[in-house]
Scaffold this motif. Structure first.
Motif, PDB file in Angstrom:
ATOM      1  N   ASN A   1       0.690  -1.279  -0.209  1.00 15.29           N
ATOM      2  CA  ASN A   1       0.153  -0.113   0.045  1.00 15.29           C
ATOM      3  C   ASN A   1       0.886   1.184  -0.177  1.00 15.29           C
ATOM      4  OD1 ASN A   1      -2.579  -1.387   0.298  1.00 15.29           O
ATOM      5  ND2 ASN A   1      -1.549  -2.231   2.080  1.00 15.29           N
TER       6      ASN A   1
ATOM      7  N   LEU B   1      -4.358   3.039  -2.263  1.00 17.10           N
ATOM      8  CA  LEU B   1      -4.095   2.277  -3.368  1.00 17.10           C
ATOM      9  C   LEU B   1      -3.178   1.049  -2.706  1.00 17.10           C
ATOM     10  CD1 LEU B   1      -3.458   1.936  -6.319  1.00 17.10           C
ATOM     11  CD2 LEU B   1      -1.304   3.201  -6.001  1.00 17.10           C
TER      12      LEU B   1
ATOM     13  N   LEU C   1      -4.871  -4.797  -8.170  1.00 25.57           N
ATOM     14  CA  LEU C   1      -4.849  -3.287  -8.159  1.00 25.57           C
ATOM     15  C   LEU C   1      -6.045  -3.100  -7.239  1.00 25.57           C
ATOM     16  CD1 LEU C   1      -3.561  -0.674  -8.575  1.00 25.57           C
ATOM     17  CD2 LEU C   1      -5.054  -0.692 -10.731  1.00 25.57           C
TER      18      LEU C   1
ATOM     19  N   ALA D   1      -8.390  -0.349  -4.994  1.00 24.42           N
ATOM     20  CA  ALA D   1      -8.679   1.129  -4.719  1.00 24.42           C
ATOM     21  C   ALA D   1      -9.329   1.049  -3.457  1.00 24.42           C
ATOM     22  CB  ALA D   1      -9.624   1.749  -5.863  1.00 24.42           C
TER      23      ALA D   1
END
Length: 174
Positions: A62, A67, A97, A99
């Motif tokens: 992170n 992110l 990935l 969010a």
């Protein structure tokens, strides 16, 4: 003598106030073990396959509070019945990935996407071994991490793809 005691008390008080004002450093790494129910594989398109689900391990770094970037590896066993029976394993590796929409110390809400590859190893009733390669994709629209102590967390995700429709797991932050 009074000045020395006053100086020591002042330094002690200032140090205590500064230490209380500091926040704990945000943990930038997390690793988890995940079980995915009903993973989607390319066997599902043309074969009548039955799977017990996929077991995976994932690591996320992170770099920012919002992110996460990482990888996962997973293993899925399947069995199918066509004109001949076969079974095998899918070995999956993906880049991830994530969010983070809400990122509090005890709770996180996020979305995740992954792309990678699956190696499909089959054994059929004719004693033939087949190896195929296929794309691995995962889109998790909503996921949550919740604290199970200082460094441990539980997790749940809803999505579609190679990791499953519903994923449950536990992990460790460091």
């Amino acid at each position: 003598m009074k000045q020395k005691i006053l100086l020591i008390l002042t330094i002690f008080t200032m140090g205590t106030l500064m230490a209380n004002g500091q926040t704990a450093e945000r943990k930038k790494h997390d690793t988890s073990v995940v079980y995915g129910f009903s993973p989607f594989t390319f066997h599902d398109i043309w074969d009548d396959t039955h799977s017990i689900g996929i077991f995976s391990v994932q690591y996320l770094y992170n770099p920012a509070k919002w992110l996460g970037i990482g990888v996962m590896i997973g293993l899925q066993h399947f069995e199918a019945n066509k004109s001949w029976s076969y079974s095998g394993n899918d070995y999956t590796a993906m880049f991830l990935l994530r969010a983070n929409w809400i990122n509090k110390p005890n709770f996180m809400l996020y979305s995740k996407a992954g792309i990678g590859s699956t190696i499909q190893h089959e054994n059929n009733s004719l004693n033939e071994n087949n190896n195929d390669n296929a794309a691995a994709l995962q889109i998790s629209l909503i996921g949550t991490n919740f604290s199970l102590g200082k460094d441990f967390f539980g997790m749940a995700e809803l999505g579609i793809g190679s990791q499953g429709l519903l994923m449950l797991g536990a992990g460790y932050k460091f």
